[in-house]
Design a protein around this motif. Structure first.
Motif, PDB file in Angstrom:
ATOM      1  N   TYR A   1      -9.105  -6.561  10.412  1.00 59.03           N
ATOM      2  CA  TYR A   1      -8.402  -5.314  10.097  1.00 59.03           C
ATOM      3  C   TYR A   1      -7.433  -5.515   8.934  1.00 59.03           C
ATOM      4  CZ  TYR A   1      -4.985  -1.523  10.871  1.00 59.03           C
ATOM      5  OH  TYR A   1      -4.116  -0.461  10.719  1.00 59.03           O
ATOM      6  N   GLY A   2      -6.766  -6.650   8.894  1.00 55.89           N
ATOM      7  CA  GLY A   2      -5.786  -6.920   7.843  1.00 55.89           C
ATOM      8  C   GLY A   2      -6.383  -7.286   6.512  1.00 55.89           C
ATOM      9  N   SER A   3      -7.726  -7.294   6.412  1.00 55.68           N
ATOM     10  CA  SER A   3      -8.401  -7.623   5.152  1.00 55.68           C
ATOM     11  C   SER A   3      -9.210  -6.455   4.614  1.00 55.68           C
ATOM     12  CB  SER A   3      -9.321  -8.835   5.353  1.00 55.68           C
ATOM     13  OG  SER A   3      -8.578  -9.980   5.717  1.00 55.68           O
ATOM     14  N   VAL A   4      -8.985  -5.264   5.146  1.00 62.17           N
ATOM     15  CA  VAL A   4      -9.709  -4.076   4.723  1.00 62.17           C
ATOM     16  C   VAL A   4      -8.737  -3.105   4.075  1.00 62.17           C
ATOM     17  CG1 VAL A   4     -11.184  -2.169   5.505  1.00 62.17           C
ATOM     18  CG2 VAL A   4     -11.333  -4.398   6.635  1.00 62.17           C
ATOM     19  N   THR A   5      -9.215  -2.366   3.077  1.00 62.32           N
ATOM     20  CA  THR A   5      -8.413  -1.322   2.436  1.00 62.32           C
ATOM     21  C   THR A   5      -8.802   0.038   3.003  1.00 62.32           C
ATOM     22  OG1 THR A   5      -8.228  -2.587   0.383  1.00 62.32           O
ATOM     23  CG2 THR A   5      -7.771  -0.241   0.253  1.00 62.32           C
ATOM     24  N   PHE A   6      -7.792   0.863   3.313  1.00 59.41           N
ATOM     25  CA  PHE A   6      -8.007   2.195   3.875  1.00 59.41           C
ATOM     26  C   PHE A   6      -7.312   3.235   3.007  1.00 59.41           C
ATOM     27  CE2 PHE A   6      -7.740  -0.922   7.307  1.00 59.41           C
ATOM     28  CZ  PHE A   6      -8.901  -0.700   8.036  1.00 59.41           C
ATOM     29  N   ILE A   7      -7.960   4.359   2.799  1.00 55.33           N
ATOM     30  CA  ILE A   7      -7.330   5.500   2.127  1.00 55.33           C
ATOM     31  C   ILE A   7      -6.575   6.317   3.170  1.00 55.33           C
ATOM     32  CG2 ILE A   7      -7.727   7.689   0.920  1.00 55.33           C
ATOM     33  CD1 ILE A   7      -8.099   5.305  -0.879  1.00 55.33           C
ATOM     34  N   GLY A   8      -5.328   6.691   2.834  1.00 59.06           N
ATOM     35  CA  GLY A   8      -4.504   7.443   3.761  1.00 59.06           C
ATOM     36  C   GLY A   8      -4.090   8.806   3.225  1.00 59.06           C
TER      37      GLY A   8
ATOM     38  N   VAL B   1     -11.034   9.357   4.955  1.00 60.77           N
ATOM     39  CA  VAL B   1      -9.635   8.996   5.206  1.00 60.77           C
ATOM     40  C   VAL B   1      -9.551   8.254   6.532  1.00 60.77           C
ATOM     41  CG1 VAL B   1      -7.367   9.938   5.801  1.00 60.77           C
ATOM     42  CG2 VAL B   1      -8.619  10.862   3.851  1.00 60.77           C
ATOM     43  N   ARG B   2      -8.871   7.092   6.530  1.00 61.82           N
ATOM     44  CA  ARG B   2      -8.751   6.307   7.756  1.00 61.82           C
ATOM     45  C   ARG B   2      -7.309   5.918   8.061  1.00 61.82           C
ATOM     46  NH1 ARG B   2     -12.511   8.557   8.263  1.00 61.82           N
ATOM     47  NH2 ARG B   2     -14.671   7.916   8.726  1.00 61.82           N
ATOM     48  N   LEU B   3      -6.389   6.591   7.407  1.00 59.06           N
ATOM     49  CA  LEU B   3      -4.967   6.486   7.730  1.00 59.06           C
ATOM     50  C   LEU B   3      -4.380   7.882   7.673  1.00 59.06           C
ATOM     51  CD1 LEU B   3      -2.057   5.300   7.992  1.00 59.06           C
ATOM     52  CD2 LEU B   3      -2.119   4.929   5.510  1.00 59.06           C
ATOM     53  N   LEU B   4      -3.728   8.285   8.754  1.00 51.53           N
ATOM     54  CA  LEU B   4      -3.021   9.560   8.797  1.00 51.53           C
ATOM     55  C   LEU B   4      -1.540   9.267   8.947  1.00 51.53           C
ATOM     56  CD1 LEU B   4      -5.397  11.534  11.213  1.00 51.53           C
ATOM     57  CD2 LEU B   4      -5.356  11.618   8.706  1.00 51.53           C
TER      58      LEU B   4
ATOM     59  N   PHE C   1      -3.450  -0.261   2.519  1.00 52.29           N
ATOM     60  CA  PHE C   1      -3.398   1.194   2.656  1.00 52.29           C
ATOM     61  C   PHE C   1      -2.985   1.802   1.321  1.00 52.29           C
ATOM     62  CE2 PHE C   1      -1.903  -0.758   6.653  1.00 52.29           C
ATOM     63  CZ  PHE C   1      -2.934  -0.374   7.495  1.00 52.29           C
ATOM     64  N   ILE C   2      -3.652   2.888   0.939  1.00 49.34           N
ATOM     65  CA  ILE C   2      -3.309   3.636  -0.271  1.00 49.34           C
ATOM     66  C   ILE C   2      -3.051   5.070   0.163  1.00 49.34           C
ATOM     67  CG2 ILE C   2      -4.055   4.379  -2.552  1.00 49.34           C
ATOM     68  CD1 ILE C   2      -5.924   1.919  -2.567  1.00 49.34           C
ATOM     69  N   LEU C   3      -1.795   5.483   0.093  1.00 54.93           N
ATOM     70  CA  LEU C   3      -1.380   6.780   0.638  1.00 54.93           C
ATOM     71  C   LEU C   3      -1.368   7.826  -0.474  1.00 54.93           C
ATOM     72  CD1 LEU C   3      -0.498   7.844   3.423  1.00 54.93           C
ATOM     73  CD2 LEU C   3       1.873   7.497   2.708  1.00 54.93           C
ATOM     74  N   LEU C   4      -2.095   8.928  -0.247  1.00 51.78           N
ATOM     75  CA  LEU C   4      -2.311   9.933  -1.277  1.00 51.78           C
ATOM     76  C   LEU C   4      -2.004  11.337  -0.778  1.00 51.78           C
ATOM     77  CD1 LEU C   4      -5.865   8.773  -2.464  1.00 51.78           C
ATOM     78  CD2 LEU C   4      -3.681   8.146  -3.516  1.00 51.78           C
ATOM     79  N   ASP C   5      -1.554  12.193  -1.691  1.00 50.84           N
ATOM     80  CA  ASP C   5      -1.604  13.639  -1.493  1.00 50.84           C
ATOM     81  C   ASP C   5      -2.957  14.132  -1.999  1.00 50.84           C
ATOM     82  OD1 ASP C   5       0.990  14.027  -0.445  1.00 50.84           O
ATOM     83  OD2 ASP C   5       1.862  13.978  -2.457  1.00 50.84           O
ATOM     84  N   TRP C   6      -3.413  15.262  -1.467  1.00 48.77           N
ATOM     85  CA  TRP C   6      -4.636  15.914  -1.938  1.00 48.77           C
ATOM     86  C   TRP C   6      -5.804  14.918  -1.958  1.00 48.77           C
ATOM     87  CZ3 TRP C   6      -2.447  20.227  -1.291  1.00 48.77           C
ATOM     88  CH2 TRP C   6      -1.183  20.492  -1.798  1.00 48.77           C
ATOM     89  N   THR C   7      -6.088  14.336  -0.803  1.00 48.77           N
ATOM     90  CA  THR C   7      -7.096  13.275  -0.737  1.00 48.77           C
ATOM     91  C   THR C   7      -8.485  13.748  -1.144  1.00 48.77           C
ATOM     92  OG1 THR C   7      -7.437  13.745   1.624  1.00 48.77           O
ATOM     93  CG2 THR C   7      -5.877  11.977   1.042  1.00 48.77           C
ATOM     94  N   HIS C   8      -8.737  15.052  -1.074  1.00 47.40           N
ATOM     95  CA  HIS C   8     -10.067  15.555  -1.412  1.00 47.40           C
ATOM     96  C   HIS C   8     -10.266  15.711  -2.907  1.00 47.40           C
ATOM     97  CE1 HIS C   8      -7.713  19.146  -1.947  1.00 47.40           C
ATOM     98  NE2 HIS C   8      -8.753  19.797  -2.395  1.00 47.40           N
ATOM     99  N   ILE C   9      -9.194  15.532  -3.693  1.00 42.47           N
ATOM    100  CA  ILE C   9      -9.271  15.672  -5.147  1.00 42.47           C
ATOM    101  C   ILE C   9      -9.282  14.285  -5.777  1.00 42.47           C
ATOM    102  CG2 ILE C   9      -8.086  16.547  -7.202  1.00 42.47           C
ATOM    103  CD1 ILE C   9      -6.861  18.733  -5.503  1.00 42.47           C
ATOM    104  N   GLY C  10     -10.105  14.103  -6.805  1.00 45.89           N
ATOM    105  CA  GLY C  10     -10.120  12.837  -7.521  1.00 45.89           C
ATOM    106  C   GLY C  10     -11.230  11.916  -7.046  1.00 45.89           C
TER     107      GLY C  10
END
Length: 356
Positions: free
Chosen positions: A84-91, A121-124, A329-338
């Motif tokens: 788990y600590g070696s994976v990147t998740f979009i939040g 998305v795998r981080l809320l 973890f990479i925390l974003l606004d408007w995750t559906h854009i870009g």
């Protein structure tokens, strides 16, 4: 470091149902040999890509499918043996603050929670307040003019639980700010039990875990302990609620700021110990319009650039040089854009789309 050339047959072995268009007969990858088999990816090779590797995605085309094989973990079989600590998740930053109204100054997302999760998305992440002894999700203190009220935490937990029930191969992270230092035992714990989500939560052996000591995604999925809950804020050490993990004891968090979506990216963390090697770390990667990051007024008009591969990669590379590994973890606004999920596939070593 050695360079390997992986042919199409090897790629299809990892993604058996994918029809992949490649730009060359073979794809050169820089891969790191690992000494411990439990830290290895597919075929015994770690799929964490070194900092120096270009993040230009390979052109892919996948058919629409109705589900993923059981061997897939968070969208790919390559993830299953990775910790788990070696994976990147979009939040999703303030995942509950949803509005399609372009004039809203308080919304952070355009699509609902299920659509966010369906996209990958795998981080809320959310800000929780105590209002009349009920936990509510809201931004900017709930009562401010530019705040967004997202309703009861319990209702969102129920929706998350329903989604997880129909997606049994997914590991999900929740990060909540305990804004009013509410009792975990009296208020937080009942909400998780009433939603039924508590049965899926990973219970750690320690409140602080080295990033290489987490279980693999496959282990978390097989045991159905595939939800990790971090809480930020003052926690009462006398309250025995083992599945709530203190955020900053486990995850370094970069300071939010008025990010220039092309050039300005900080790796400064909130914690006093800035050792990014031992802990996971989170990039607050979103652009505010006010110049005051504490107000969290998201720049919807800049989301296309802010959430681009170029912007995310630049931020991630700057911090990876300090940490020695990609952000978790990479925390974003408007995750559906870009094109954030194109960047995610690079960080995790994928060469095909994970989700439909």
């Amino acid at each position: 470091m050695r360079h390997l050339s992986i042919g199409l047959s090897a790629i299809l072995a990892v993604f058996p149902r994918a029809f992949i268009n490649v730009q060359a007969a073979a794809i050169p990858l820089q891969l790191i040999e690992q000494g411990k088999s439990e830290n290895r990816g597919h075929a015994g090779i770690n799929l964490e890509i070194p900092v120096g590797l270009s993040a230009s995605p390979v052109t892919t085309a996948l058919p629409v499918t109705t589900g993923l094989p059981y061997s897939a973990c968070n969208g790919s079989s390559a993830n299953c043996d990775r910790r788990y600590g070696s994976v990147t998740f979009i939040g999703a930053h303030n995942f509950f603050a949803i509005s399609r109204d372009g004039a809203s100054n308080a919304a952070h997302q355009n699509v609902g929670v299920a659509d966010q999760l369906n996209a990958g998305v795998r981080l809320l992440q959310g800000e929780v307040h105590n209002r009349n002894q009920q936990l509510e999700l809201c931004t900017n203190g709930c009562s401010e003019e530019d705040s967004f009220s997202g309703g009861l935490l319990l209702d969102h937990l129920k929706e998350i639980k329903n989604w997880l029930d129909t997606h049994p191969n997914e590991v999900l992270t929740l990060i909540f700010t305990n804004s009013d230092n509410s009792s975990l035992e009296k208020l937080w714990k009942p909400a998780f039990f009433d939603s039924g989500l508590q049965e899926m939560i990973y219970v750690p052996s320690s409140k602080s875990i080295h990033r290489n000591s987490w279980p693999t995604l496959k282990h978390m999925i097989d045991s159905n302990n595939r939800v990790v809950v971090f809480v930020q804020g003052q926690l009462d050490e006398n309250e025995d609620v083992p599945f709530f993990m203190p955020l900053l004891d486990n995850v370094q968090v970069t300071q939010p700021e008025n990010i220039d979506s092309i050039t300005l990216h900080t790796c400064q963390t909130k914690a006093t110990n800035d050792d990014l090697h031992d802990k996971m770390y989170l990039l607050n990667h979103y652009l505010t319009e006010t110049g005051d990051p504490s107000r969290f007024t998201p720049a919807r008009s800049e989301a296309q650039r802010t959430n681009s591969v170029a912007s995310i990669e630049m931020h991630a590379k700057a911090c990876a040089k300090l940490a020695g590994h990609w952000p978790n973890f990479i925390l974003l606004d408007w995750t559906h854009i870009g094109t954030a999920f194109d960047a995610l596939r690079v960080f995790n070593g994928y060469r095909a789309h994970m989700y439909n």
